[in-house]
Design an enzyme around this catalytic site. Structure first.
Site, mmCIF file in Angstrom:
data_model
loop_
_atom_site.group_PDB
_atom_site.id
_atom_site.type_symbol
_atom_site.label_atom_id
_atom_site.label_comp_id
_atom_site.label_asym_id
_atom_site.label_seq_id
_atom_site.Cartn_x
_atom_site.Cartn_y
_atom_site.Cartn_z
ATOM 1 N N THR A 34 9.858 -26.526 20.913
ATOM 2 C CA THR A 34 9.941 -27.536 20.795
ATOM 3 C C THR A 34 9.512 -29.162 21.473
ATOM 4 O O THR A 34 9.190 -28.525 22.777
ATOM 5 C CB THR A 34 11.850 -27.701 20.287
ATOM 6 O OG1 THR A 34 12.229 -26.115 19.799
ATOM 7 C CG2 THR A 34 12.686 -29.137 20.381
ATOM 8 N N ARG A 58 12.785 -31.365 8.872
ATOM 9 C CA ARG A 58 13.207 -29.709 8.929
ATOM 10 C C ARG A 58 12.290 -28.991 7.782
ATOM 11 O O ARG A 58 12.336 -29.661 6.384
ATOM 12 C CB ARG A 58 14.808 -29.305 9.022
ATOM 13 C CG ARG A 58 15.873 -29.209 9.795
ATOM 14 C CD ARG A 58 16.068 -29.154 11.505
ATOM 15 N NE ARG A 58 16.200 -27.852 11.155
ATOM 16 C CZ ARG A 58 14.832 -26.148 11.369
ATOM 17 N NH1 ARG A 58 14.328 -26.464 11.963
ATOM 18 N NH2 ARG A 58 15.581 -24.802 11.131
#
Length: 564
Positions: free
Chosen positions: A383, A122
């Site tokens: 995404t 992340r």
């Protein structure tokens, strides 16, 4: 044993001989599909057929990315090698959704050791104090420190068998030689062309002649090819501590951004223990905080208290019950999920079956709950997604993002790197509130499902807030209704959130179901069938009796499954 229905994508071609010449290996691999795949006939209720194979399979959101992974598998690489190759390739051929300037999370199953692990890459906030900054939706200030390069390199180093140069070769080819713009990619360029047009470096990639590239044209990114070559030769330090870091820091300084070379040097990918739960006797293994796997399992824990299989998948009762479970899972996600380095996440409490039963008591089978609050779990000591399975049973579920389509709408001059806009994803308070160096929460939830200790499903999806709800729908379709993987992916989607009055649905949800839901209080927001709003799931299901792999790809995106 879950029964799998026997339910493989057309690649655009043209007279671009110079372009085609650069793809000899990929075209050979694709050509081999006619001999090595065992595609079944189209099912009456699916747009795409389910693909089957025995020796290895890649399902991703773009055909060339799937071909990249297949190339690696056919060359003897394992699932991790293929996943890393496909992930780097996706950053080239699906640049609206992922890339070197983004982030992700993957779940890996290692068949020889019978263990599952996860890699957290992340993005993180810069180390400077930005607490007084209002984070914009795009531009340099919206950019968080990217994690993609660190995460993919860590996974390859620890669990792959090939060199970085080998697995990055397809991505480098695609960036250097170019590829054909799909309808989906063209539409995302047009939708975000206003902010794109404000950044000269990005405009040069997406509108080299001044107008946005259209479907059927060739898109090339030679600067990105050079950047990828540098990483392939020098490893992640080139990106985080070398000349690429210099380029990023320089562009940030010139444009009011906050990322410095020290921020890049401080970034590390983190290996974490996945979150685990059960659903009707199957083990669910998903990505841990600060992402959404925990919420997927919590929603399934709630639904386990209802006999969903006794009715049709889109019956009024079942859609209502699933919507109510989604609302409670999302409420708890907002209240409790954050960066575990900065907040104590009650993982065991949220996974607790008794806690799920307490939440079930709040659900009225004949009435919509207008507002849902977080519970009190017990205390305990734009995404993309790809899935890969190899011949030895190793599995990878990998989800990557640059947040919104085209991220910050910023490309770093001379590098071809498109940067994320993750800094907009902080909450005003709670576990996902901003702090320097912190990783923001996201809903990505790559997931593996096992039966009797044997993993047989790898799946995931993009789709922003709809990721978690889509993952729950996929699990229910596979495990309760025993759908084939393609049927499960193409099944109509719906989405309910604790903070929204609307139940968002695809138009194919039966009218009688919609009418009943309205009668008990739902406000219906209808979307076209196979709408991009609901993401683009990719999944592979392995028949544990025969070893045959069944792959599905989502027509909501440019998904494709290749295997041999």
């Amino acid at each position: 044993m879950m029964k799998t229905k026997m339910h493989g994508e057309r690649e655009s071609t043209g007279n671009q001989h110079r372009w085609l010449g650069g793809f000899s290996k990929i075209l050979l691999a694709i050509g081999l599909l006619f001999f090595v795949l065992s595609p079944s006939v189209f099912a009456a209720d699916t747009i795409k057929p389910e693909v089957t194979a025995r020796n290895g399979m890649v399902a991703s959101a773009q055909p060339l990315a799937s071909a990249a992974g297949l190339e690696i598998l056919m060359a003897g690489g394992n699932a991790v090698d293929a996943a890393v190759a496909s992930a780097f390739a996706l950053g080239v051929v699906e640049p609206n959704a992922t890339g070197l300037g983004g982030e992700g999370m993957m779940v890996i199953y290692l068949a020889d050791k019978k263990v599952t692990t996860s890699i957290d890459y992340r993005s993180m906030a810069p180390l400077a104090d930005m607490s007084k900054v209002k984070f914009p939706p795009d531009g340099h200030v919206s950019v968080a420190v990217p994690g993609t390069v660190a995460g993919l390199c860590l996974a390859l180093e620890k669990y792959g068998t090939m060199s970085l140069a080998q697995v990055m070769a397809p991505a480098i080819r695609y960036a250097r030689n170019g590829f054909i713009v799909s309808d989906t990619l063209a539409s995302t360029i047009k939708d975000r062309f206003d902010p794109i047009s404000k950044n000269d470096a990005l405009l040069a990639i997406l509108a080299p002649e001044g107008l946005p590239l259209e479907a059927g044209q060739i898109i090339r990114n030679p600067d990105l090819a050079t950047t990828l070559e540098k990483i392939a030769a020098g490893g992640p330090d080139v990106f985080y501590k070398g000349e690429i870091a210099d380029a990023i820091a320089e562009d940030m300084a010139k444009n009011g951004g906050y990322i410095t070379k020290a921020d890049l040097a401080a970034y590390t990918a983190i290996e974490r223990e996945p979150v685990r739960g059960t659903y009707r006797g199957y083990e669910i293994i998903s990505a841990p905080p600060p992402v959404g796997g925990l919420s997927v399992i919590e929603m399934l824990n709630i639904l386990e208290n209802f006999d969903l299989a006794s009715e049709q998948p889109l019956s009024p009762r079942n859609v209502h019950l699933m919507a109510e479970a989604m609302k409670r899972g999302f409420a708890d996600n907002s209240a409790f999920i954050g960066d575990p380095a900065y907040t104590k996440v009650p993982v065991a409490g949220l996974l607790d079956k008794e806690y799920a039963r307490q939440r079930v008591k709040e659900i009225d089978p004949a009435k919509m709950t207008p507002a849902v609050k977080a519970g009190t779990p017990p205390e305990h000591p734009s995404t993309t997604h790809l899935s890969v399975v190899d011949k030895n049973g190793n599995m990878v579920a990998l989800t990557q993002t640059i947040s919104s389509f085209w991220g910050a709408c910023v490309a770093v001059p001379g590098t071809g790197i498109i940067l994320n806009n993750e800094m907009q994803n902080w909450s005003s308070k709670g576990p996902n509130s901003y702090a320097p160096g912190k990783r923001m929460r996201t809903t990505i939830a790559p997931t593996i499902i096992a039966q009797d200790g044997r993993p047989f499903v790898t799946m995931g999806t993009p789709g922003a807030g709809r990721i978690i709800s889509t993952m729950v729908i996929l699990a229910v379709n596979l495990l309760d209704y025993h759908m084939g993987v393609q049927e499960a992916i193409e099944s109509p989607r719906f989405y309910a959130r604790d903070t929204e009055k609307n139940l968002s649905i695809e138009a194919r949800v039966p009218k009688e179901t919609q009418d009943w839901l309205k009668s008990i209080g739902y406000s219906i927001k209808e979307y076209p069938d196979f709408d991009l709003f609901f993401g683009g799931a990719q999944a592979i299901v392995v028949d544990l009796e025969t070893g045959i792999m069944h792959g599905g790809a989502d027509p909501r995106r440019d998904g494709a499954v290749f295997g041999f």
